[in-house]
Scaffold this motif. Structure first.
Motif, PDB file in Angstrom:
ATOM      1  N   TYR A  28       0.790 -35.673 -43.469  1.00  0.00           N
ATOM      2  CA  TYR A  28      -0.330 -36.084 -42.614  1.00  0.00           C
ATOM      3  C   TYR A  28      -0.738 -37.521 -42.944  1.00  0.00           C
ATOM      4  O   TYR A  28      -0.921 -38.351 -42.057  1.00  0.00           O
ATOM      5  N   ALA A  29      -0.863 -37.814 -44.249  1.00  0.00           N
ATOM      6  CA  ALA A  29      -1.257 -39.157 -44.677  1.00  0.00           C
ATOM      7  C   ALA A  29      -0.196 -40.191 -44.305  1.00  0.00           C
ATOM      8  O   ALA A  29      -0.526 -41.293 -43.847  1.00  0.00           O
ATOM      9  N   LYS A  31       1.894 -40.062 -41.808  1.00  0.00           N
ATOM     10  CA  LYS A  31       1.857 -40.284 -40.365  1.00  0.00           C
ATOM     11  C   LYS A  31       0.710 -41.222 -40.000  1.00  0.00           C
ATOM     12  O   LYS A  31       0.872 -42.133 -39.191  1.00  0.00           O
ATOM     13  N   LYS A  32      -0.468 -41.004 -40.605  1.00  0.00           N
ATOM     14  CA  LYS A  32      -1.611 -41.882 -40.336  1.00  0.00           C
ATOM     15  C   LYS A  32      -1.316 -43.299 -40.817  1.00  0.00           C
ATOM     16  O   LYS A  32      -1.636 -44.270 -40.121  1.00  0.00           O
ATOM     17  N   LEU A  33      -0.711 -43.419 -41.998  1.00  0.00           N
ATOM     18  CA  LEU A  33      -0.352 -44.733 -42.516  1.00  0.00           C
ATOM     19  C   LEU A  33       0.660 -45.415 -41.594  1.00  0.00           C
ATOM     20  O   LEU A  33       0.573 -46.615 -41.341  1.00  0.00           O
ATOM     21  N   LYS A  35       0.914 -45.018 -38.419  1.00  0.00           N
ATOM     22  CA  LYS A  35       0.203 -45.492 -37.231  1.00  0.00           C
ATOM     23  C   LYS A  35      -0.518 -46.808 -37.520  1.00  0.00           C
ATOM     24  O   LYS A  35      -0.516 -47.720 -36.686  1.00  0.00           O
ATOM     25  N   LEU A  36      -1.131 -46.906 -38.702  1.00  0.00           N
ATOM     26  CA  LEU A  36      -1.800 -48.154 -39.075  1.00  0.00           C
ATOM     27  C   LEU A  36      -0.809 -49.304 -39.198  1.00  0.00           C
ATOM     28  O   LEU A  36      -1.085 -50.430 -38.765  1.00  0.00           O
ATOM     29  N   GLY A 109       0.049 -34.920 -37.926  1.00  0.00           N
ATOM     30  CA  GLY A 109      -0.737 -36.131 -38.196  1.00  0.00           C
ATOM     31  C   GLY A 109      -0.830 -36.982 -37.002  1.00  0.00           C
ATOM     32  O   GLY A 109      -1.627 -37.736 -36.689  1.00  0.00           O
TER      33      GLY A 109
END
Length: 109
Positions: A28-29, A31-33, A35-36, A109
């Motif tokens: 999850y982390a 995937k978020k990273l 995206k950033l 994520g």
């Protein structure tokens, strides 16, 4: 033969549960990273294009493409995935549950 009791299975269930949760949280982390990083890369591209448009810089896009193309070949992406899993599961006993959790986290994520 009697099936194993909860006392005998509990340590394994704990490891599997923790591995699944740790894998999910990591995926999850990541995937978020990701995206950033994609947002930052997009903003960088827009900035470079604006600078090129107003003749502050000149970009040789053919050379950029030549450098980046090998990174997106299936072999390179497969190697990158295998390296990531190897690093994230290094020296952990719950790797069997971590990887499915990682994949779930990446999807959610």
């Amino acid at each position: 033969m009697e099936p194993p009791g909860l006392e005998q299975v509990a340590p394994y269930l704990e490891q599997l549960g923790f591995g699944l949760i740790a894998g999910f949280a990591t995926g999850y982390a990541l995937k978020k990273l990701g995206k950033l990083i994609a947002i930052a890369f997009g903003l960088l591209f827009v900035t470079i294009q604006l600078l090129a448009y107003f003749n502050f810089v000149a970009i040789n896009w053919i050379k950029v493409e030549h450098i980046l193309n090998p990174l997106f070949k299936p072999e390179s992406l497969s190697q990158a995935w295998q390296s990531l899993v190897k690093i994230l599961t290094f020296n952990i006993t719950f790797a069997a549950a971590f990887v499915p959790g990682l994949v779930l986290g990446l999807r959610r994520g």
